[in-house]
Write a protein that holds these residues in place. Structure first.
Motif, PDB file in Angstrom:
ATOM      1  N   PHE A   1      -1.508  20.901  61.264  1.00 21.54           N
ATOM      2  CA  PHE A   1      -2.207  21.975  61.969  1.00 21.54           C
ATOM      3  C   PHE A   1      -1.364  23.246  61.967  1.00 21.54           C
ATOM      4  O   PHE A   1      -0.168  23.219  62.272  1.00 21.54           O
ATOM      5  CB  PHE A   1      -2.507  21.562  63.408  1.00 21.54           C
TER       6      PHE A   1
ATOM      7  N   THR B   1      -1.585  23.100  69.656  1.00 21.42           N
ATOM      8  CA  THR B   1      -1.517  21.853  68.889  1.00 21.42           C
ATOM      9  C   THR B   1      -1.949  20.657  69.726  1.00 21.42           C
ATOM     10  O   THR B   1      -2.660  19.762  69.237  1.00 21.42           O
ATOM     11  CB  THR B   1      -0.091  21.639  68.350  1.00 21.42           C
TER      12      THR B   1
ATOM     13  N   VAL C   1      -5.693  20.404  69.827  1.00 13.45           N
ATOM     14  CA  VAL C   1      -6.225  19.881  68.563  1.00 13.45           C
ATOM     15  C   VAL C   1      -5.961  18.381  68.449  1.00 13.45           C
ATOM     16  O   VAL C   1      -6.826  17.616  68.000  1.00 13.45           O
ATOM     17  CB  VAL C   1      -5.622  20.656  67.377  1.00 13.45           C
TER      18      VAL C   1
ATOM     19  N   VAL D   1      -2.303  14.498  64.363  1.00 11.53           N
ATOM     20  CA  VAL D   1      -2.129  15.928  64.083  1.00 11.53           C
ATOM     21  C   VAL D   1      -0.694  16.316  64.378  1.00 11.53           C
ATOM     22  O   VAL D   1      -0.133  15.931  65.416  1.00 11.53           O
ATOM     23  CB  VAL D   1      -3.090  16.785  64.937  1.00 11.53           C
TER      24      VAL D   1
ATOM     25  N   GLY E   1       1.926  19.839  64.287  1.00 12.27           N
ATOM     26  CA  GLY E   1       1.966  21.294  64.136  1.00 12.27           C
ATOM     27  C   GLY E   1       2.998  21.745  63.125  1.00 12.27           C
ATOM     28  O   GLY E   1       4.123  21.227  63.093  1.00 12.27           O
TER      29      GLY E   1
ATOM     30  N   PHE F   1      -5.389  21.974  58.673  1.00 14.61           N
ATOM     31  CA  PHE F   1      -6.355  22.620  59.559  1.00 14.61           C
ATOM     32  C   PHE F   1      -5.751  23.914  60.088  1.00 14.61           C
ATOM     33  O   PHE F   1      -4.644  23.916  60.632  1.00 14.61           O
ATOM     34  CB  PHE F   1      -6.725  21.695  60.720  1.00 14.61           C
TER      35      PHE F   1
ATOM     36  N   GLY G   1      -6.764  26.778  62.783  1.00 17.85           N
ATOM     37  CA  GLY G   1      -7.715  27.032  63.860  1.00 17.85           C
ATOM     38  C   GLY G   1      -7.973  28.504  64.110  1.00 17.85           C
ATOM     39  O   GLY G   1      -7.377  29.393  63.490  1.00 17.85           O
TER      40      GLY G   1
END
Length: 235
Positions: free
Chosen positions: A37, A52, A55, A66, A68, A86, A88
């Motif tokens: 992420f 993070t 998410v 996930v 970061g 990903f 965001g």
């Protein structure tokens, strides 16, 4: 082969974060265990850690881990080795500026172009276009330039809003703003409404979701396209 999910938003009215597309993301990330992420857009100015965590909680619902990118010493290497990525939403100028600052824009484009699955929402979708000149965000920081990833041959306007009849607001509409953009630029723009996304698979670009999208082409009258329309001819 590119495999990209370009969503207008992360949250639709009355739903939790990513809930409206989690079923589709479960299919999209079927073979993926861990998603990298990139929290650089920082909605509301929240920290990378806070973003993070939000998410992570959403992706736990479909049993995906996930991590970061800010937790890695070498962000370029993190992108190169990622199973999936990903990016965001938040402020597109802040996002693009941080990508340039960390010198990862080109490696991000290379990884996605080689087939690393990529999900973008809002600002993360804006950067998939040729430039970020059609974002709705305030330019609170100044990136080196406005050029983005260029993963699709047009610009994107996430959160596209139609004119509301009888509204007393006298300011410019989204359509007016995009027409202003075309006074100085020639690339097409897709007005992507909330709840809609684009699925890019190789050279194919297909509109997904329940709503139409509004297409703006240089010196042409704007028009609507239905879900499942192939958009790879826009240039």
């Amino acid at each position: 082969m590119k495999n990209i999910f370009i969503a207008s938003t992360s949250t639709t009215h009355g739903s939790n974060y990513l809930d409206y597309i989690l079923k589709d993301l479960n299919i999209f990330f079927k073979e993926i265990n861990t998603i990298l992420f990139i929290p650089y857009a920082r909605p509301d100015g929240i920290s990378h850690d806070t973003y993070t965590k939000k998410v992570q909680e959403a992706f736990l619902k479909i049993k995906k881990d996930v991590i970061g990118i800010h937790t890695f010493e070498n962000p370029s290497l993190a992108i190169e080795e990622a199973e999936a990525i990903f990016v965001g939403g938040g402020n597109t100028f802040v996002l693009l500026n941080q990508l340039y600052k960390n010198n990862v824009l080109s490696v991000l484009k290379d990884s996605i172009s080689k087939g690393t699955p990529y999900l973008g929402t809002s600002a993360g979708s804006n950067i998939c276009g040729l430039s970020i000149k059609t974002t709705n965000d305030m330019p609170i920081v100044y990136p080196p330039n406005f050029n983005a990833l260029g993963l699709v041959p047009f610009n994107i306007n996430p959160h596209y809003l139609d004119t509301i009849k009888n509204l007393k607001h006298m300011g410019e509409t989204r359509e007016t703003r995009i027409k202003e953009f075309h006074c100085y630029n020639t690339q097409p723009v897709i007005g992507l409404r909330e709840g809609s996304w684009l699925h890019v698979k190789g050279d194919s670009i297909v509109l997904k979701g329940p709503l139409t999208a509004r297409i703006f082409e240089y010196q042409k009258t704007p028009y609507e396209v239905k879900p499942e329309t192939e958009l790879n001819t826009l240039k």
